[in-house]
Design a protein around this motif. Sequence first.
Motif, PDB file in Angstrom:
ATOM      1  N   GLY A  71      13.804  45.148 -56.056  1.00 33.88           N
ATOM      2  CA  GLY A  71      14.331  44.266 -55.017  1.00 33.88           C
ATOM      3  C   GLY A  71      14.510  44.979 -53.689  1.00 33.88           C
ATOM      4  O   GLY A  71      14.210  44.415 -52.616  1.00 33.88           O
ATOM      5  N   GLN A  72      14.984  46.213 -53.721  1.00 39.83           N
ATOM      6  CA  GLN A  72      15.144  46.982 -52.491  1.00 39.83           C
ATOM      7  C   GLN A  72      13.801  47.268 -51.832  1.00 39.83           C
ATOM      8  O   GLN A  72      13.673  47.192 -50.603  1.00 39.83           O
ATOM      9  CB  GLN A  72      15.886  48.284 -52.795  1.00 39.83           C
ATOM     10  N   MET A  73      12.814  47.578 -52.652  1.00 39.50           N
ATOM     11  CA  MET A  73      11.485  47.856 -52.094  1.00 39.50           C
ATOM     12  C   MET A  73      10.847  46.610 -51.501  1.00 39.50           C
ATOM     13  O   MET A  73      10.079  46.694 -50.537  1.00 39.50           O
ATOM     14  CB  MET A  73      10.570  48.451 -53.176  1.00 39.50           C
ATOM     15  N   ALA A  74      11.154  45.442 -52.058  1.00 36.59           N
ATOM     16  CA  ALA A  74      10.613  44.195 -51.513  1.00 36.59           C
ATOM     17  C   ALA A  74      11.096  43.966 -50.089  1.00 36.59           C
ATOM     18  O   ALA A  74      10.394  43.362 -49.275  1.00 36.59           O
ATOM     19  CB  ALA A  74      11.020  43.021 -52.405  1.00 36.59           C
ATOM     20  N   VAL A  75      12.288  44.475 -49.768  1.00 37.93           N
ATOM     21  CA  VAL A  75      12.859  44.287 -48.435  1.00 37.93           C
ATOM     22  C   VAL A  75      12.598  45.489 -47.531  1.00 37.93           C
ATOM     23  O   VAL A  75      12.227  45.338 -46.361  1.00 37.93           O
ATOM     24  CB  VAL A  75      14.382  44.029 -48.530  1.00 37.93           C
ATOM     25  N   ARG A  78       8.538  48.876 -46.435  1.00 40.52           N
ATOM     26  CA  ARG A  78       7.739  49.310 -45.281  1.00 40.52           C
ATOM     27  C   ARG A  78       8.573  50.000 -44.208  1.00 40.52           C
ATOM     28  O   ARG A  78       8.051  50.353 -43.150  1.00 40.52           O
ATOM     29  CB  ARG A  78       7.011  48.108 -44.684  1.00 40.52           C
ATOM     30  N   SER A  79       9.831  50.190 -44.503  1.00 35.08           N
ATOM     31  CA  SER A  79      10.692  50.873 -43.536  1.00 35.08           C
ATOM     32  C   SER A  79      10.641  52.377 -43.776  1.00 35.08           C
ATOM     33  O   SER A  79      10.014  52.860 -44.720  1.00 35.08           O
ATOM     34  CB  SER A  79      12.134  50.383 -43.682  1.00 35.08           C
ATOM     35  N   ARG A  80      11.344  53.125 -42.962  1.00 39.54           N
ATOM     36  CA  ARG A  80      11.385  54.580 -43.131  1.00 39.54           C
ATOM     37  C   ARG A  80      12.132  54.983 -44.401  1.00 39.54           C
ATOM     38  O   ARG A  80      11.957  56.099 -44.896  1.00 39.54           O
ATOM     39  CB  ARG A  80      12.049  55.225 -41.908  1.00 39.54           C
ATOM     40  N   THR A  81      12.936  54.077 -44.915  1.00 43.53           N
ATOM     41  CA  THR A  81      13.682  54.351 -46.150  1.00 43.53           C
ATOM     42  C   THR A  81      12.832  54.082 -47.391  1.00 43.53           C
ATOM     43  O   THR A  81      13.189  54.527 -48.483  1.00 43.53           O
ATOM     44  CB  THR A  81      14.953  53.478 -46.198  1.00 43.53           C
ATOM     45  N   GLY A  82      11.717  53.384 -47.216  1.00 47.84           N
ATOM     46  CA  GLY A  82      10.865  53.009 -48.339  1.00 47.84           C
ATOM     47  C   GLY A  82      10.467  54.165 -49.244  1.00 47.84           C
ATOM     48  O   GLY A  82      10.634  54.083 -50.467  1.00 47.84           O
ATOM     49  N   PRO A  83       9.951  55.276 -48.702  1.00 47.62           N
ATOM     50  CA  PRO A  83       9.548  56.396 -49.569  1.00 47.62           C
ATOM     51  C   PRO A  83      10.697  56.971 -50.393  1.00 47.62           C
ATOM     52  O   PRO A  83      10.497  57.384 -51.539  1.00 47.62           O
ATOM     53  CB  PRO A  83       9.007  57.426 -48.574  1.00 47.62           C
TER      54      PRO A  83
END
Length: 219
Positions: A71-75, A78-83
């Motif tokens: 769920g967090q990755m769905a939001v 693509r942000s800098r926090t994604g990786p």
Amino acid sequence: MATHTALCRGSNFVVPMMIRQCLKCRVPVQLNSRAYSVIPPPRDSEEKEMLHRILRVDHAGEYGANRIYAGQMAVLGRSRTGPLIQEMWDQEKKHLEKFNEILAENRVRPTALLPLWNIAGFVLGASSALLGKEGAMACTVAVEESISEHYNSQIRALMEKDPERYTELLQVIKEFRDDEMEHHDTGLEHDAESVPGYWLLKSAIQLGCKAAIYVSQRI
């Protein structure tokens, strides 16, 4: 003399060969002396129920954690926090894979509430991520702290019963507990406590985690 020499030479060849064959014969016996990978065969119905309860709730916890990170990755994927989230999720995938394997090997029924944890985990992850990076990290701190505390309680219980009998299971739980604590610390390092209403959010999530643990052990 020639005959004696031939016999000696023959024995020099045959004896080492026999030793090697004996060693080869003994290896499978040593390897098969323990027929299980993690869980010992239950000695009675009480131990069977205890082990199944441990495996069922741990599997449910790792399943739920996977859905939260999904769920967090769905939001925030693509942000800098994604990786960073992806890195923690990859570890959780390995945990879930291991518990899937253990459940199958020991014919343990997973909790009947997996469909609920599938939805609830994803919604929790996505909704916390909608609060931004800090919200996602606050959720991570709350969940991983709850899971770590639960793993610690299992470790204490198994150590009190028979640490040598449950060596492999203890090793798995300790390794996963350490990973969860690492995720917890990562969340704190990435501003989890700066989200508005951090303590209220954390308390609410952990209350939900405790309820999930309680029912997953039993259903």
